[in-house]
Scaffold this motif. Structure first.
Motif, PDB file in Angstrom:
ATOM      1  N   MET A 214       0.828  -1.203   0.000  1.00 37.78           N
ATOM      2  CA  MET A 214       0.000   0.000   0.000  1.00 37.78           C
ATOM      3  C   MET A 214       0.864   1.255   0.000  1.00 37.78           C
ATOM      4  SD  MET A 214      -2.916   1.348  -0.258  1.00 37.78           S
ATOM      5  CE  MET A 214      -4.078   0.008   0.069  1.00 37.78           C
ATOM      6  N   GLN A 215       1.942   1.262   0.784  1.00 36.21           N
ATOM      7  CA  GLN A 215       2.839   2.420   0.791  1.00 36.21           C
ATOM      8  C   GLN A 215       3.510   2.587  -0.557  1.00 36.21           C
ATOM      9  OE1 GLN A 215       3.236   4.716   3.412  1.00 36.21           O
ATOM     10  NE2 GLN A 215       4.181   5.820   1.701  1.00 36.21           N
ATOM     11  N   LEU A 216       3.889   1.483  -1.178  1.00 36.13           N
ATOM     12  CA  LEU A 216       4.495   1.532  -2.505  1.00 36.13           C
ATOM     13  C   LEU A 216       3.541   2.165  -3.512  1.00 36.13           C
ATOM     14  CD1 LEU A 216       6.424  -1.366  -4.225  1.00 36.13           C
ATOM     15  CD2 LEU A 216       4.616  -0.170  -5.444  1.00 36.13           C
ATOM     16  N   LEU A 217       2.286   1.709  -3.516  1.00 35.82           N
ATOM     17  CA  LEU A 217       1.295   2.244  -4.452  1.00 35.82           C
ATOM     18  C   LEU A 217       1.001   3.715  -4.170  1.00 35.82           C
ATOM     19  CD1 LEU A 217      -1.213  -0.755  -4.595  1.00 35.82           C
ATOM     20  CD2 LEU A 217       0.580  -0.171  -6.246  1.00 35.82           C
ATOM     21  N   ARG A 218       0.964   4.091  -2.914  1.00 34.10           N
ATOM     22  CA  ARG A 218       0.730   5.498  -2.563  1.00 34.10           C
ATOM     23  C   ARG A 218       1.864   6.383  -3.062  1.00 34.10           C
ATOM     24  NH1 ARG A 218      -1.100   4.321   3.680  1.00 34.10           N
ATOM     25  NH2 ARG A 218      -3.337   3.966   3.288  1.00 34.10           N
ATOM     26  N   ASP A 219       3.104   5.905  -2.911  1.00 32.01           N
ATOM     27  CA  ASP A 219       4.245   6.697  -3.367  1.00 32.01           C
ATOM     28  C   ASP A 219       4.239   6.847  -4.885  1.00 32.01           C
ATOM     29  OD1 ASP A 219       5.030   6.976  -0.768  1.00 32.01           O
ATOM     30  OD2 ASP A 219       7.056   6.195  -1.061  1.00 32.01           O
ATOM     31  N   MET A 220       3.880   5.792  -5.596  1.00 33.72           N
ATOM     32  CA  MET A 220       3.819   5.877  -7.048  1.00 33.72           C
ATOM     33  C   MET A 220       2.776   6.899  -7.485  1.00 33.72           C
ATOM     34  SD  MET A 220       4.339   1.981  -8.426  1.00 33.72           S
ATOM     35  CE  MET A 220       4.424   2.573 -10.115  1.00 33.72           C
ATOM     36  N   LYS A 221       1.650   6.915  -6.791  1.00 31.36           N
ATOM     37  CA  LYS A 221       0.615   7.901  -7.110  1.00 31.36           C
ATOM     38  C   LYS A 221       1.095   9.304  -6.763  1.00 31.36           C
ATOM     39  CE  LYS A 221      -4.254   9.053  -6.357  1.00 31.36           C
ATOM     40  NZ  LYS A 221      -5.515   8.677  -5.656  1.00 31.36           N
ATOM     41  N   ALA A 222       1.770   9.447  -5.620  1.00 31.59           N
ATOM     42  CA  ALA A 222       2.282  10.759  -5.207  1.00 31.59           C
ATOM     43  C   ALA A 222       3.305  11.297  -6.187  1.00 31.59           C
ATOM     44  CB  ALA A 222       2.890  10.665  -3.803  1.00 31.59           C
ATOM     45  N   LEU A 223       4.042  10.390  -6.829  1.00 34.29           N
ATOM     46  CA  LEU A 223       5.057  10.788  -7.801  1.00 34.29           C
ATOM     47  C   LEU A 223       4.469  11.050  -9.181  1.00 34.29           C
ATOM     48  CD1 LEU A 223       7.827   8.221  -6.803  1.00 34.29           C
ATOM     49  CD2 LEU A 223       7.993  10.702  -6.559  1.00 34.29           C
ATOM     50  N   GLY A 224       3.256  10.572  -9.423  1.00 28.85           N
ATOM     51  CA  GLY A 224       2.655  10.728 -10.740  1.00 28.85           C
ATOM     52  C   GLY A 224       3.186   9.745 -11.762  1.00 28.85           C
ATOM     53  N   VAL A 225       3.872   8.680 -11.311  1.00 33.40           N
ATOM     54  CA  VAL A 225       4.482   7.734 -12.249  1.00 33.40           C
ATOM     55  C   VAL A 225       3.594   6.519 -12.507  1.00 33.40           C
ATOM     56  CG1 VAL A 225       6.805   8.419 -11.588  1.00 33.40           C
ATOM     57  CG2 VAL A 225       5.718   6.503 -10.409  1.00 33.40           C
ATOM     58  N   ASN A 226       2.331   6.607 -12.107  1.00 29.06           N
ATOM     59  CA  ASN A 226       1.421   5.484 -12.272  1.00 29.06           C
ATOM     60  C   ASN A 226       0.624   5.571 -13.561  1.00 29.06           C
ATOM     61  OD1 ASN A 226       0.122   7.761 -11.284  1.00 29.06           O
ATOM     62  ND2 ASN A 226      -1.449   6.588 -10.186  1.00 29.06           N
ATOM     63  N   THR A 227       1.199   6.179 -14.590  1.00 30.32           N
ATOM     64  CA  THR A 227       0.531   6.304 -15.873  1.00 30.32           C
ATOM     65  C   THR A 227       0.963   5.178 -16.797  1.00 30.32           C
ATOM     66  OG1 THR A 227       0.532   8.706 -15.668  1.00 30.32           O
ATOM     67  CG2 THR A 227       0.098   7.816 -17.850  1.00 30.32           C
ATOM     68  N   VAL A 228       0.035   4.312 -17.148  1.00 34.27           N
ATOM     69  CA  VAL A 228       0.273   3.251 -18.124  1.00 34.27           C
ATOM     70  C   VAL A 228      -0.792   3.394 -19.186  1.00 34.27           C
ATOM     71  CG1 VAL A 228       0.449   0.773 -18.532  1.00 34.27           C
ATOM     72  CG2 VAL A 228       1.223   1.739 -16.353  1.00 34.27           C
ATOM     73  N   PRO A 229      -0.429   3.740 -20.426  1.00 31.43           N
ATOM     74  CA  PRO A 229      -1.421   4.046 -21.456  1.00 31.43           C
ATOM     75  C   PRO A 229      -2.487   2.988 -21.655  1.00 31.43           C
ATOM     76  CG  PRO A 229       0.761   4.659 -22.203  1.00 31.43           C
ATOM     77  CD  PRO A 229       0.937   3.934 -20.903  1.00 31.43           C
ATOM     78  N   SER A 230      -2.100   1.702 -21.561  1.00 30.49           N
ATOM     79  CA  SER A 230      -3.069   0.643 -21.858  1.00 30.49           C
ATOM     80  C   SER A 230      -3.747   0.066 -20.636  1.00 30.49           C
ATOM     81  CB  SER A 230      -2.355  -0.493 -22.606  1.00 30.49           C
ATOM     82  OG  SER A 230      -1.300  -1.020 -21.811  1.00 30.49           O
TER      83      SER A 230
END
Length: 275
Positions: A214-230
């Motif tokens: 959960m912390q990993l996923l939160r950090d990815m969202k906070a960084l804005g790097v959770n964009t996957v086009p497909s």
């Protein structure tokens, strides 16, 4: 473009392509939270900056993918006599940087369509930004705006990045949740085919550890790097989260859950003109 950017260097910004707008929106939303979760980004930028020579006295320096400006201000400290420009795809990031560091110049633009005139910049720096672009197009554009003898110092990502997360998600569903990147050898070949002289192109694994998924996923969202086009849209259900946690836990070490990045550190030179 910010009005302080000198007209001898800058041109009008072309519009951002539709396929990059989602990336720009995600990073804009992350502007206020990015620095709190940017341990990996800070580490990689610090390593990349080791490639900036101290014996140069550049007039104009550009930071591509400048984000919140924390690395740009360090580049400015490295070259105090230079005019330092920060450019980011995300308008929200550029605005945030301008508010935090009003003494520097900031603009929003696409790395593949740089809003700068030919042969105007002495040094271009970029850390963990060009992986969102087509590499040969980046090389063409950076080569175009650099003066002969200019320097391109950067970091980017290679295949194998976040392999733990990718493998864990494969146990949950068949959707694409992790961005893919070209292999180090493929990117090196692209550089070798460019008009640059290759000085250094090294691959290094950088790993961040998290206490929970959960912390990993939160950090990815906070960084804005959770964009996957497909990637499929949808909320994370408790069942899917538990399944992801179980799948990821096979990677757990004494330090926590690892998330590995395959980072390329590059230094390229634009050849001097031969009379």
């Amino acid at each position: 473009m910010h009005q302080r950017v000198t007209s001898s260097v800058a041109e009008a910004c072309p519009p951002v392509r539709a396929d990059k707008r989602r990336i720009a929106v995600n990073f804009s939303r992350a502007a206020s939270t990015y620095d709190y979760a940017a341990a990996l980004q800070d580490r990689v930028a610090a390593r990349a900056m080791l490639g900036l020579p101290s014996d140069r006295k550049p007039e104009f320096v550009l930071d591509l993918g400048s984000g919140t400006g924390r690395q740009t201000i360090q580049v400015a400290g490295h070259y105090p006599q230079a005019t330092v420009l920060g450019m980011d795809l995300a308008i929200g990031m550029a605005s945030h940087a301008r508010n935090c560091f009003p003494n520097l110049d900031w603009c929003s633009g696409d790395i593949e369509l740089l809003p700068f005139k030919d042969n105007r910049l002495d040094v271009v720096f970029s850390s963990l930004a060009i992986q969102w672009c087509t590499l040969n197009r980046v090389l063409e554009e950076v080569h175009r705006v650099l003066k002969p003898g200019g320097l391109f110092v950067f970091s980017t990502l290679a295949a194998g990045t976040m392999h733990e997360l990718k493998q864990a998600w494969s146990q949950v569903d068949r959707h694409v949740h992790v961005n893919g990147f070209d292999a180090h050898s493929t990117q090196k070949h692209c550089v070798q085919q460019s008009d640059f002289q290759l000085h250094s192109f090294k691959l290094q694994t950088e790993t961040i550890y998290y206490p929970t998924v959960m912390q990993l996923l939160r950090d990815m969202k906070a960084l804005g790097v959770n964009t996957v086009p497909s990637r499929q849209n949808g909320l994370m259900s408790r069942h899917r989260l538990l399944k992801l946690q179980d799948a990821y836990d096979v990677f757990r070490t004494e330090k926590g859950l690892p998330l590995s990045y395959e980072v390329i550190y590059g230094i390229l030179h634009k050849p001097l003109l031969i009379a």
